[in-house]
Design a protein around this motif. Structure first.
Motif, mmCIF file in Angstrom:
data_model
loop_
_atom_site.group_PDB
_atom_site.id
_atom_site.type_symbol
_atom_site.label_atom_id
_atom_site.label_comp_id
_atom_site.label_asym_id
_atom_site.label_seq_id
_atom_site.Cartn_x
_atom_site.Cartn_y
_atom_site.Cartn_z
ATOM 1 N N ASP A 111 4.292 11.746 8.107
ATOM 2 C CA ASP A 111 3.890 10.967 9.366
ATOM 3 C C ASP A 111 2.386 10.709 9.173
ATOM 4 N N ASP A 142 8.999 11.045 11.856
ATOM 5 C CA ASP A 142 9.433 10.841 13.088
ATOM 6 C C ASP A 142 9.852 9.351 13.548
ATOM 7 N N PRO A 143 11.186 8.790 13.853
ATOM 8 C CA PRO A 143 11.661 7.647 14.088
ATOM 9 C C PRO A 143 11.125 7.132 15.440
ATOM 10 N N ASP A 144 10.485 8.032 16.117
ATOM 11 C CA ASP A 144 10.096 7.817 17.576
ATOM 12 C C ASP A 144 8.607 7.591 17.808
ATOM 13 N N ARG A 145 7.930 7.836 16.644
ATOM 14 C CA ARG A 145 6.621 7.581 16.696
ATOM 15 C C ARG A 145 5.943 6.299 16.873
ATOM 16 N N ARG A 146 5.025 5.883 17.488
ATOM 17 C CA ARG A 146 4.657 4.723 17.635
ATOM 18 C C ARG A 146 3.399 4.335 17.072
ATOM 19 N N GLN A 151 4.767 0.343 19.341
ATOM 20 C CA GLN A 151 5.899 0.173 18.541
ATOM 21 C C GLN A 151 6.370 1.087 17.708
ATOM 22 N N SER A 152 7.833 1.281 17.493
ATOM 23 C CA SER A 152 8.440 2.148 16.678
ATOM 24 C C SER A 152 8.660 1.636 15.396
ATOM 25 N N ASP A 155 11.422 -1.164 16.005
ATOM 26 C CA ASP A 155 10.760 -2.072 16.634
ATOM 27 C C ASP A 155 10.029 -3.105 15.614
ATOM 28 N N LEU A 169 17.603 3.625 11.785
ATOM 29 C CA LEU A 169 16.702 4.266 12.550
ATOM 30 C C LEU A 169 17.419 4.465 13.951
ATOM 31 N N ASP A 170 18.259 3.526 14.481
ATOM 32 C CA ASP A 170 18.823 3.858 15.991
ATOM 33 C C ASP A 170 19.940 5.007 15.592
ATOM 34 N N ARG A 174 17.350 12.590 15.873
ATOM 35 C CA ARG A 174 16.287 13.241 16.665
ATOM 36 C C ARG A 174 16.003 14.626 16.656
#
Length: 175
Positions: A111, A142-146, A151-152, A155, A169-170, A174
């Protein structure tokens, strides 16, 4: 008597030509020539005027043998260029799976963002690189990192019109 200054001397044409040749070796994958130069003391983290390291140029240009030689000579897999892009993000953009694996084995932060805000996962997702996304997720990305705009990776992928990676990714586990 004039005061002494600490201004470095200008580089002569021969030195500039040598530097250009070294960066071209990385771009073109001249692993043997690079190994020889490293053995003579060439710094593995040499950077050009854009902040691109030899490793960034080799990774971005799909030169797996040169990437390995640079890493083995001490090339820093986390050294970002002036735009904040890491070699791993460059490999993700170009969908160079073998190089991404090599960088990760040599300690690239999955990451890592340098001074930029987009991870390799975000880059891979934006360009619909499904195998790269799988590889990075398997290494703990980390798929939720912004990013800096909040935005992820999903996104960003949607914004770029990626077909497969948003759903991929959805569905990602997690941690």
């Amino acid at each position: 008597m004039a005061p002494e200054t600490n201004t470095p001397p200008g580089l002569d044409d021969e030195t500039l030509a040598f530097a250009a040749r070294v960066f071209q070796y990385a771009r073109m994958g001249h692993a043997e020539e690079l190994a020889e130069l490293f053995a003579q003391g060439l710094p593995a983290n040499l950077r050009n005027d854009k902040g691109d390291s030899l490793l960034m140029l080799a990774a971005y240009n799909g030169q797996e043998d040169a990437t390995r030689v640079i890493l083995e000579a001490g090339g820093d897999p986390g050294l970002a260029n002036d735009r904040g892009q890491t070699p791993l993000a460059g490999a993700a953009f170009k969908n160079e799976l073998g190089i991404a694996r090599l960088l990760l084995r040599h300690g690239a932060a999955v990451d890592g963002v340098g001074d930029g805000s987009r991870t390799a996962l975000m880059t891979a997702a934006m360009f619909d690189r499904t195998e790269m996304v799988d590889l990075l997720l398997a290494h703990g990305a980390d798929p939720d990192r912004r990013d800096a705009s909040g935005q992820s990776a999903a996104d960003l992928a949607r914004a770029m019109g990626a077909q497969a990676t948003p759903a991929q990714l959805d569905r990602a586990e997690r941690r």
